[in-house]
Structure formats: structure tokens, C-alpha cells
Design a protein around this motif. Sequence first.
Motif, PDB file in Angstrom:
ATOM      1  N   ARG A   1     -32.285 -19.723  68.696  1.00  0.00           N
ATOM      2  CA  ARG A   1     -31.934 -20.974  69.384  1.00  0.00           C
ATOM      3  C   ARG A   1     -33.076 -21.346  70.338  1.00  0.00           C
ATOM      4  N   TRP A   2     -34.204 -21.705  69.726  1.00  0.00           N
ATOM      5  CA  TRP A   2     -35.429 -21.954  70.503  1.00  0.00           C
ATOM      6  C   TRP A   2     -35.284 -23.178  71.404  1.00  0.00           C
TER       7      TRP A   2
ATOM      8  N   ALA B   1     -40.341 -20.684  74.729  1.00  0.00           N
ATOM      9  CA  ALA B   1     -39.693 -20.678  73.416  1.00  0.00           C
ATOM     10  C   ALA B   1     -40.688 -20.310  72.325  1.00  0.00           C
ATOM     11  N   GLY B   2     -41.914 -20.822  72.439  1.00  0.00           N
ATOM     12  CA  GLY B   2     -42.947 -20.468  71.470  1.00  0.00           C
ATOM     13  C   GLY B   2     -43.275 -18.988  71.510  1.00  0.00           C
ATOM     14  N   LEU B   3     -43.348 -18.433  72.729  1.00  0.00           N
ATOM     15  CA  LEU B   3     -43.611 -17.001  72.868  1.00  0.00           C
ATOM     16  C   LEU B   3     -42.475 -16.184  72.252  1.00  0.00           C
ATOM     17  N   ALA B   4     -41.239 -16.564  72.534  1.00  0.00           N
ATOM     18  CA  ALA B   4     -40.097 -15.838  71.985  1.00  0.00           C
ATOM     19  C   ALA B   4     -40.081 -15.927  70.458  1.00  0.00           C
ATOM     20  N   ALA B   5     -40.383 -17.110  69.931  1.00  0.00           N
ATOM     21  CA  ALA B   5     -40.402 -17.277  68.473  1.00  0.00           C
ATOM     22  C   ALA B   5     -41.483 -16.409  67.840  1.00  0.00           C
ATOM     23  N   ALA B   6     -42.644 -16.361  68.466  1.00  0.00           N
ATOM     24  CA  ALA B   6     -43.736 -15.538  67.929  1.00  0.00           C
ATOM     25  C   ALA B   6     -43.381 -14.059  67.987  1.00  0.00           C
TER      26      ALA B   6
END
Length: 258
Positions: free
Chosen positions: A139-140, A51-56
Motif C-alpha cells: 500500500r505504497w 514509499a519508493g524506499l519501502a517499495a525498493a
Amino acid sequence: MLPPARAVYVAVSWMTVVPVPQPRMPMDRSVGAAVMTAVPVVGILLGAAAAGLAAALSMTDLPTAMIGVLVVVALAVATRGMHLDGLADTADGLGCYGPPERVAEVMRSGSAGPFGVAAVTSAMIVQVIGFGSLTDQHRWYELAFAIALGRIVAVIGCRRRLPAAHPTGFGALVAGTQHTSVVVWTVLALAAGAVCGWTPHGLDVGAAVRAVVVIVVVVVAGWWFTAHCARRMGGINGDVLGAGIELGVTLAVVGLLV
């Protein structure tokens, strides 16, 4: 039985590429039981990282489809591709005819057949689109939740009454070791799923109910899938557990987007 923190440490060393020193201890069934109980914690860590990777990546100009691809690739690398390999072997085994000995022969062949290729391709496409869509909607939490939820299927697959397919190997180390943990992790998943309904404006009852339904579907499907594999193969092995994880994640992603 290992202390919980130690069990998580060993689970991380077994289930990921994180470069932690290998623990110096005899690898017996008590260790295997503790590790399988801790597998959903590894899922939580992987889910948070994904989720952190996707958000970044969402802060770049990359299309969300590309972000979905990168998340799936990152997860495959982080887990050494073990679960995808297990999915391919299990699909090939289930796709053949014959007694458990024949299924084992196909699964140990070392090459992916048509059923294996189709299963892995389908799962990866669904996950790529699903992770991309969740990223597009920011939608993390649900992205991380889907990855963690899939790991419950591995715990379910190690429940009592399902024997190991072979007297040696990973299955012999963990098969039949889980009982209370299946109930505990299901209850915790239901509580975590209810959080999917929280918004800055209050509780979205529909979203919370959808998440709970997804959990029930994943648990029931995981129960049936592992029981079916045990019947066809004469028991459970590491490939089945890996396939169950991929099945759980795929179902969770689809369900959360319905």
C-alpha cells in the motif's frame, strides 16, 4: 509573500537535509507564512521518497519489520530528527507542573526526560510497525499519504489566535500566520484520501470512507493538541509543531490500518 515555487524551495531548505543553497533573503514573518503554507508539499516529497524506499526494499529478502525500521530512520535523517526532538521536548514540557515559564525551562533543558523518551519510543514503534504493515500489503500510496498528512498539523498549529510562546525563535516567525491554507490543505487532503479507495477493480467505498475518517481525526486531534500546548506554554513554538507532525503521522498510520 513568496511565489509558491520559491516557498517550497525555502521549506525544503528549512525542513530537510537536502543540500540546496540557502536563499538570500530576510527571514521575516512573510517568509515564515509562505514556508508553513508549503510544509505539506515537503511532506508529499518525503512521503513519495519513503514509499519508493519501502517499495525498493520490498524486493529484497528483508523482513517487513526491518523495512519499517529503515523507513523511520530514513525519515528521521531526512528531517535532521527535528520533529522527534520536538516531540521529546513537548512531551517533557507537558509532563511537568507549573506556569508557562516552568514549561519553557523544562523544554529548553537540552536533555530528554521520561515523558520525552516514552513519547518518542512509542511514536517510533507505532510507525515502524505501521510502515512495515503497509509495505507488506504493498500500500505504497497510503504510506506516502500518512507522512504527508502529518504535516497538516504544523499548518493547523500556525493558525490565527495561537500566539508565539516567545518573542524570538521559530515560533515567533510562523505563529498565527495561517488561515486560508488550513482549509485548503484539509480539502486537498480529503480529496487525496478518497483516492485510497481506488483499486484495479473499482472504488472500495469502505477504504475511501476510512481514509476520510482518518483525515478528520488527524485534523481534530491536531487542532486540540496545538490549542492545549498553547494554553500550557503560553503560545506555539517549533517544538510543538514538530511534535504535532509526529502525532499526525502516527495517528494516520494507525487509522489507515484499522
